[in-house]
Each structure stands twice: as C-alpha cells, then as structure tokens.
Motif scaffolding. Structure first.
Motif, PDB file in Angstrom:
ATOM      1  N   UNK A 109      -8.168 -22.874  -1.048  1.00  8.70           N
ATOM      2  CA  UNK A 109      -7.774 -21.510  -2.178  1.00  8.70           C
ATOM      3  C   UNK A 109      -8.683 -20.752  -2.049  1.00  8.70           C
ATOM      4  N   UNK A 110      -9.475 -19.935  -1.871  1.00  6.39           N
ATOM      5  CA  UNK A 110      -9.748 -18.828  -2.549  1.00  6.39           C
ATOM      6  C   UNK A 110      -9.100 -17.915  -1.062  1.00  6.39           C
ATOM      7  N   UNK A 111      -8.906 -17.989  -0.367  1.00  8.09           N
ATOM      8  CA  UNK A 111      -8.150 -17.750   0.438  1.00  8.09           C
ATOM      9  C   UNK A 111      -6.247 -17.108  -0.245  1.00  8.09           C
ATOM     10  N   UNK A 112      -5.797 -18.407  -0.620  1.00  4.60           N
ATOM     11  CA  UNK A 112      -4.504 -18.779  -0.856  1.00  4.60           C
ATOM     12  C   UNK A 112      -4.136 -16.863  -1.649  1.00  4.60           C
ATOM     13  N   UNK A 113      -5.093 -17.202  -2.634  1.00  4.37           N
ATOM     14  CA  UNK A 113      -4.904 -16.216  -3.361  1.00  4.37           C
ATOM     15  C   UNK A 113      -5.503 -14.462  -3.112  1.00  4.37           C
ATOM     16  N   UNK A 114      -6.213 -14.440  -1.612  1.00  2.00           N
ATOM     17  CA  UNK A 114      -6.443 -13.524  -1.703  1.00  2.00           C
ATOM     18  C   UNK A 114      -5.933 -11.921  -1.171  1.00  2.00           C
ATOM     19  N   UNK A 115      -6.015 -11.050  -1.400  1.00  2.00           N
ATOM     20  CA  UNK A 115      -4.680  -9.738  -1.314  1.00  2.00           C
ATOM     21  C   UNK A 115      -5.596  -9.105   0.426  1.00  2.00           C
ATOM     22  N   UNK A 116      -6.899  -9.081   0.425  1.00  2.00           N
ATOM     23  CA  UNK A 116      -7.408  -8.249   1.562  1.00  2.00           C
ATOM     24  C   UNK A 116      -7.488  -8.982   3.055  1.00  2.00           C
ATOM     25  N   UNK A 117      -6.818  -8.039   3.800  1.00  2.00           N
ATOM     26  CA  UNK A 117      -6.602  -9.187   5.008  1.00  2.00           C
ATOM     27  C   UNK A 117      -8.250  -8.979   5.574  1.00  2.00           C
ATOM     28  N   UNK A 118      -8.743  -8.337   5.487  1.00  2.00           N
ATOM     29  CA  UNK A 118     -10.153  -8.428   5.793  1.00  2.00           C
ATOM     30  C   UNK A 118     -10.947  -9.512   5.296  1.00  2.00           C
ATOM     31  N   UNK A 119     -11.151  -9.934   4.241  1.00  2.00           N
ATOM     32  CA  UNK A 119     -11.978 -10.889   3.668  1.00  2.00           C
ATOM     33  C   UNK A 119     -11.654 -11.896   4.101  1.00  2.00           C
ATOM     34  N   UNK A 120      -9.708 -12.513   4.174  1.00  2.00           N
ATOM     35  CA  UNK A 120      -9.535 -13.682   5.045  1.00  2.00           C
ATOM     36  C   UNK A 120      -9.619 -13.560   6.060  1.00  2.00           C
ATOM     37  N   UNK A 121     -10.427 -12.452   6.972  1.00  2.00           N
ATOM     38  CA  UNK A 121     -10.408 -12.830   8.191  1.00  2.00           C
ATOM     39  C   UNK A 121     -11.781 -13.094   8.731  1.00  2.00           C
ATOM     40  N   UNK A 122     -12.885 -12.718   7.697  1.00  2.00           N
ATOM     41  CA  UNK A 122     -14.060 -12.764   7.267  1.00  2.00           C
ATOM     42  C   UNK A 122     -14.124 -14.770   6.919  1.00  2.00           C
ATOM     43  N   UNK A 123     -13.159 -15.159   5.830  1.00  2.00           N
ATOM     44  CA  UNK A 123     -13.461 -16.111   5.652  1.00  2.00           C
ATOM     45  C   UNK A 123     -13.074 -17.156   6.773  1.00  2.00           C
ATOM     46  N   UNK A 124     -11.855 -16.611   7.240  1.00  2.00           N
ATOM     47  CA  UNK A 124     -11.072 -18.256   8.115  1.00  2.00           C
ATOM     48  C   UNK A 124     -12.433 -18.391   9.362  1.00  2.00           C
TER      49      UNK A 124
END
Length: 264
Positions: free
Chosen positions: A102-117
């Motif tokens: 769910x954190x990834x679902x509402x995130x707008x920063x692609x850099x942070x999404x990449x780190x999370x994945x």
C-alpha cells in the motif's frame, strides 16, 4: 364529445398526480464528493514499529488513505515530518525488510518506488518491528517547550500551510484551521498533526474534515491524545480535497503543537 372531455380530464388528473408525486419526493443527499477516489485501500495495520525512546509508530491503511500514528512520552520523529509514507517506512527499517504494497500504491516518487521494489513487497507485517538504530534522534514535541506561553501563529511556506500553537486553550477561537488558507491553493492530500496535551487530567481530541460536493464539511478522522501525552499523527489521503482541522477536548485544557496541510 362527452367521451373526449372525460378522457382529457382523466389525462390532466393523471399528469397532476404524477407531478405532485414527484414534487413530494425529498432529494437524496448521499454526501458523496463527485471527485472519484483514485484508489480504495483495504483497512489493515501495515506495520507496528517500536522506537528506542519508547514511542510506538503504527502505519495503518484506511479506505481513503494511509495513517502514520506515533504516540508516547518521548520526542517525536521530526525528520520524518516532510517526507512521504513510503520514505518514512524505508528510513525506519532495515534494508532487508519487505515493504507493504500500500505504501507503493500511493507513492508518487519513482525513485522511492524502485528502492522499495528492491526489498520485495508484502501485504503487511503482523508482528512488531524494532526501528533500525540511528546515531541521534531529533524531536519535534517536547512538553516543556510547547506547554509554555500562550499564542499561535501561521506559516505559509515550503509548499504547505500550518498553524502553530503554544499552551493554547482547546475548543475555542483560532483552533479551526483550513487548507484553503494557503495562498494560491485550496485542496491538499496530506494532514500532519503534532500535538502535545498540556492537561494532566483531560483528553485532547482533534478532528479532520473534508468538504463534500454540496459544500458541506464532513468529519473524517478523530485523533485523541491522553492526559500529558503527545502524538505525531499524519494521513495521506487518496485524493486532494478542501480540508480543515478542529482541536478540542473532553473538558477544558490546553495544548501545543502544529496543524499542517501538505501535498497541495
């Protein structure tokens, strides 16, 4: 001729009855904002994190957004105030810990999404997590500082609008704050509340509200802080709306802290 007159009278009678019946129906007030939700989340606890100072952080999904709730008597995590929900989780936990999706679902920063994945994803963490060790902890809320004096002031800068209180009476004048007070902006997605309850006997209560399609404000969240306690409560909603916060309490009391509107 008489038959035609009778038929005409019958038609008029039916038409009048139909109009009366329609006019007697009350309009349905669904209290629904016509702005569609971009995302609907399944309510659940995403993670519970224990801090070294004794405070406890709970990340919680609700249908309309994600809540960050830090409670305790220790100093709050000031450095997390300006970042997203995902960045907060990443900064608090070890790099081998999977990230609730769910954190990834509402995130707008692609850099942070990449780190999370890179960490991998999960639905939720059902057991409590200990925050990773950091060299120093900075604090936002200290009762000795916030429960002295008696004043308030506004700040409109850095993409946000906020009102700061020191030892201020709850429930009275000036404790209602609107997102629309920001110059050149009105709707926002994030509300941050830093609250210190200066009362040793009564509970502080803060309400968040949003404006619906009919122009009425509807209460959305209720946040309580026990006697002598402090809390950093934050919610990132799934949509931008006109918002307001009202700080009151059970009985009389005073409080300190800041009501912040972000993500305009």
């Amino acid at each position: 001729m008489r038959t035609m007159i009778t038929a005409f009278a019958l038609c008029v009678s039916m038409l009048m009855y139909s109009c009366e019946e329609e006019n007697s129906i009350e309009p349905v007030n669904n209290d629904v904002d016509h702005q569609p939700e971009e995302l609907v989340l399944v309510p659940k606890t995403l993670a519970t994190i224990n801090l070294a100072n004794g405070n406890v952080i709970t990340f919680r999904s609700e249908a309309d957004g994600i809540v960050y709730d830090e409670s305790g008597s220790g100093e709050m995590q000031d450095e997390l105030a300006g970042v997203s929900m995902l960045e907060r989780f990443l900064s608090l936990t070890e790099e081998n810990l999977a990230v609730p999706e769910d954190f990834i679902a509402i995130e707008e920063d692609e850099r942070l999404i990449a780190l999370a994945l890179k960490r991998g994803v999960t639905s939720q963490h059902e057991t409590a997590i200990f925050a990773k060790v950091k060299g120093t902890d900075t604090g936002k809320l200290m009762a000795s500082a916030w429960c002295s004096g008696q004043d308030f002031y506004d700040t409109d800068a850095y993409g946000q609008f906020y009102r700061t209180f020191h030892n201020y009476p709850w429930g009275g004048a000036n404790v209602t704050v609107y997102s629309s007070w920001k110059s050149g902006a009105d709707k926002c997605k994030t509300v941050n509340l830093y609250l210190v309850n200066c009362s040793g006997s009564n509970t502080l209560s803060a309400d968040t509200w949003y404006k619906n399609a009919f122009g009425n404000y509807k209460r959305q969240d209720v946040i309580n802080v026990g006697p002598g306690g402090s809390k950093f409560w934050s919610k990132t909603y799934t949509t931008k709306r006109y918002r307001r916060v009202f700080v009151s309490g059970f009985g009389s009391g005073r409080f300190g802290g800041t009501v912040v509107f972000k993500n305009y």
